[in-house]
Design a protein around this motif. Structure first.
Motif, mmCIF file in Angstrom:
data_model
loop_
_atom_site.group_PDB
_atom_site.id
_atom_site.type_symbol
_atom_site.label_atom_id
_atom_site.label_comp_id
_atom_site.label_asym_id
_atom_site.label_seq_id
_atom_site.Cartn_x
_atom_site.Cartn_y
_atom_site.Cartn_z
ATOM 1 N N PHE A 135 5.193 79.697 82.123
ATOM 2 C CA PHE A 135 4.628 78.613 81.301
ATOM 3 C C PHE A 135 5.520 78.476 80.074
ATOM 4 N N TRP A 136 6.060 77.333 79.862
ATOM 5 C CA TRP A 136 6.961 77.082 78.730
ATOM 6 C C TRP A 136 7.991 78.220 78.608
ATOM 7 N N LYS A 190 7.748 81.249 79.442
ATOM 8 C CA LYS A 190 7.225 82.620 79.335
ATOM 9 C C LYS A 190 6.671 83.059 80.688
ATOM 10 N N LYS A 232 -2.642 68.039 76.111
ATOM 11 C CA LYS A 232 -2.682 69.132 77.070
ATOM 12 C C LYS A 232 -2.019 68.733 78.397
ATOM 13 N N GLU A 287 5.188 68.685 80.710
ATOM 14 C CA GLU A 287 4.230 68.774 79.612
ATOM 15 C C GLU A 287 3.457 67.466 79.492
ATOM 16 N N PRO A 341 -6.664 75.369 75.190
ATOM 17 C CA PRO A 341 -5.423 75.723 75.887
ATOM 18 C C PRO A 341 -4.418 74.573 75.937
ATOM 19 N N LYS A 342 -3.154 74.942 76.091
ATOM 20 C CA LYS A 342 -2.112 73.913 76.257
ATOM 21 C C LYS A 342 -2.085 73.445 77.697
ATOM 22 N N ASN A 392 0.333 85.894 78.039
ATOM 23 C CA ASN A 392 0.668 84.466 78.102
ATOM 24 C C ASN A 392 -0.467 83.620 78.670
ATOM 25 N N ARG A 393 -1.474 84.291 79.208
ATOM 26 C CA ARG A 393 -2.622 83.527 79.713
ATOM 27 C C ARG A 393 -3.441 82.936 78.560
ATOM 28 N N SER A 394 -3.096 83.311 77.318
ATOM 29 C CA SER A 394 -3.792 82.687 76.193
ATOM 30 C C SER A 394 -3.432 81.205 76.075
ATOM 31 N N LEU A 395 -2.368 80.805 76.792
ATOM 32 C CA LEU A 395 -1.949 79.391 76.759
ATOM 33 C C LEU A 395 -2.778 78.530 77.696
ATOM 34 N N LEU A 396 -3.526 79.164 78.592
ATOM 35 C CA LEU A 396 -4.169 78.344 79.616
ATOM 36 C C LEU A 396 -5.677 78.513 79.729
#
Lengths: 255, 318
Positions: free
Chosen positions: B70-71, B73, B191, B36, B159-160, B80-84
């Motif tokens: 990702f994390w 998930k 990020k 991270e 995004p993270k 989960n693509r909402s994280l990227l």
């Protein structure tokens, strides 16, 4: 739902900013104008000729638009690499496909509506009343166009635009011929030909089921249940093809 | 203190079919943890498997084997693509949309409320310096401007994790500097950034760690700070004339890289270096430079992949 609507809206925006759409619409207007000339030249009722020719034009131009826009639906996205950015967002592939389909479906509705209005205006010049009975033919045409669009869309998920166009056109032609072919085969003794014709008849969509044009124009009587059955048949066929397209597209790599 | 793992790649393999049943292995058994809030450089020549790895992470292509998360998930779940955020190499957009319309469209693929959406678009247009061109159709944009739209769309959901495929390619020096600044700013905001490149200096300048990939295999994972602080010196001799013949007594100790009309010779000891200089003189070649150097990423790259680097551009070629 919002995501599907966003894709649909964007697809619709793309297709109406596309030159093909306008050139085909122009072609449609020319055809309708020609029907008027033809109507004036005949000895029979000119309005019948206009109706007949007009409905034929809606069907042909609509089919061309459905094929042209449908075949590029997925393939063009891959060729132009615009698909990478979209599918890297939290959107499922089926949502992307349904969104694209809906966007093009709206484009086709608009095409049919514009041509219908033009046809009604033309008819009104000869007989001053709105020929509402034409809807018995136009609505099935619209359903047929949706089916053609779905076929183009299915091919577009795995083949190039050119091949998809050829395949879809073949389905369109075969779909209109299978009924006659089956009848022709039954009238002869050739068993192999009969089986072949039967195979085609059951595998391909029977597009003649949706052809009420001649019967509507010549007032030969069309029953509502018959039309509803045809519409249901077409809608189910469209749904199955869309599901098949989603099945293929979910599994393929986006190279 | 070790950071939590942001992206976990486990045993990822991918084979492409190249027609007539032939198969081509693009990625084999790749396992990698990206922590991270680090900037992770993904270094390799063209065709090494960098873009393939990214496409696998994003679910654009399906892996033969292996998993990505990702994390914790699974990447296979599209939600989960909402994280990227992802910037493809040479990004392509709908040319009939304006810059504003494009960002608005991409934002609508996330669950962002309208107020946040319009604020975010405004903020990003200013970050990438495209406020003046927001109402211009993208067909009128230059390559560098499209790259900036690409960065803005990748950041649209705050995004993270940011995945950038060759973000510096095709940019002018100013554009490269801006891109580096944006990447560093994203790290400040917490990020995690992965970016692929085939340019070593980009990695040395901003990355915390980097991995080297060649022919679809992970060769090395490097801590950039450690290299920078390392006292691991070596000697380098550069001479003109690609016909230089290695003295047979010392072949094991020397490394020879031919770049254009020049030969770069490296060796670990001072004594061997002097022997080499004598050899250059004996072969009547023109000596360009000679001296001790600190070990850097370039050497590690060459050692682990066997590929040389065009020193003029510091670009890896095959």
């Amino acid at each position: 739902m919002n995501k599907i609507a966003a894709i649909a809206l964007n697809t619709f925006r793309e297709s109406i900013r596309d030159r093909i759409f306008y050139s085909l619409l122009f072609f449609a207007v020319v055809l309708l104008a020609f029907s008027m000339v033809l109507g004036n030249l005949t000895l029979a009722e000119p309005v019948k000729i206009i109706k007949d020719f007009g409905l034929g034009s809606i069907s042909i131009v609509g089919t061309l638009i459905a094929i042209f826009v449908g075949i590029g639906m997925v393939y063009k996205e891959m060729e132009k690499k615009t698909i990478y950015v979209i599918l890297s967002k939290p959107i499922a592939r089926w949502q992307f496909l349904i969104g694209k389909y809906c966007g093009l479906s709206i484009t086709i509705i608009i095409e049919v509506v514009v041509m219908t209005v033009l046809l009604f205006i033309l008819c009104y010049q000869y007989v001053p009343q709105i020929p509402l009975s034409l809807f018995y033919a136009i609505i099935p045409i619209y359903f047929e166009l949706q089916l053609i669009l779905a076929v183009a869309f299915l091919f577009s998920t795995f083949s190039t635009s050119f091949l998809s166009g050829m395949f879809t056109l073949s389905v369109f032609i075969i779909g209109h011929l299978t009924k006659d072919l089956k009848m022709l085969a039954q009238s002869g003794d050739d068993v192999v030909f009969q089986k072949f014709a039967n195979g085609l008849y059951y595998f391909f969509p029977n597009l003649e089921n949706l052809n009420f044009k001649a019967r509507v124009v010549h007032n030969l009587g069309v029953s509502l249940p018959e039309i509803l059955f045809s519409l249901l048949y077409s809608a189910l066929y469209t749904a199955v093809i869309l599901l098949l397209a989603i099945f293929i597209f979910e599994r393929r790599d986006i190279p | 203190m070790s950071r939590p793992v942001a992206v976990k790649i486990e045993g990822l393999s991918k084979t492409f079919k190249t027609g007539w049943g032939k198969k081509y292995k693009v990625l084999s058994d790749l396992s990698l943890d990206i922590n991270e809030n680090e900037i992770f450089g993904y270094l390799g020549a063209n065709g090494a498997g960098k873009t393939t790895t990214f496409k696998l992470i994003l679910g654009l292509i399906h892996a033969d084997q292996g998993e990505v998360s990702f994390w914790g998930k699974p990447a296979s779940d599209y939600k989960n693509r909402s994280l990227l955020g992802y910037l493809p190499e040479n990004p392509y957009f709908y040319s009939y949309l304006t810059a504003f319309e494009s960002l608005d469209f991409y934002a609508s693929l996330f669950d962002i409320d309208p107020k946040t959406k319009s604020e975010r678009i405004k903020e990003l247009l200013s970050l990438v310096g495209l406020e003046h061109a927001k109402d211009l159709q993208l067909r009128k944009f230059s390559r560098g401007m499209l790259q900036r739209v690409g960065v803005a769309q990748a950041l649209i959901n705050d995004p993270k994790l940011l995945i950038l495929d060759e973000p510096m390619s095709g940019l002018d020096p100013m554009g490269r500097k801006n891109m580096r600044d944006i990447i560093l700013k994203c790290r400040e905001q917490g990020k995690t950034i992965i970016f692929s490149t085939h340019i070593i200096s980009d990695v040395e300048a901003i990355c915390d760690r980097a991995s080297i990939i060649a022919k679809g295999e992970l060769k090395e994972i490097i801590d950039i700070d450690q290299i920078m602080e390392s006292q691991d010196n070596f000697w380098e001799i550069v001479c003109q004339g690609k016909d230089f013949k290695m003295p047979s007594i010392a072949e094991n100790d020397f490394k020879k890289i031919v770049s254009g009309n020049r030969v770069i010779l490296t060796t670990s000891s001072k004594d061997s270096a002097y022997i080499l200089v004598d050899e250059v003189k004996r072969q009547n070649l023109n000596l360009i430079s000679f001296g001790p150097r600190r070990k850097n990423l370039e050497e590690i790259y060459i050692k682990s992949t066997g590929q040389y680097i065009e020193s003029d551009h510091k670009e890896i070629t095959r």
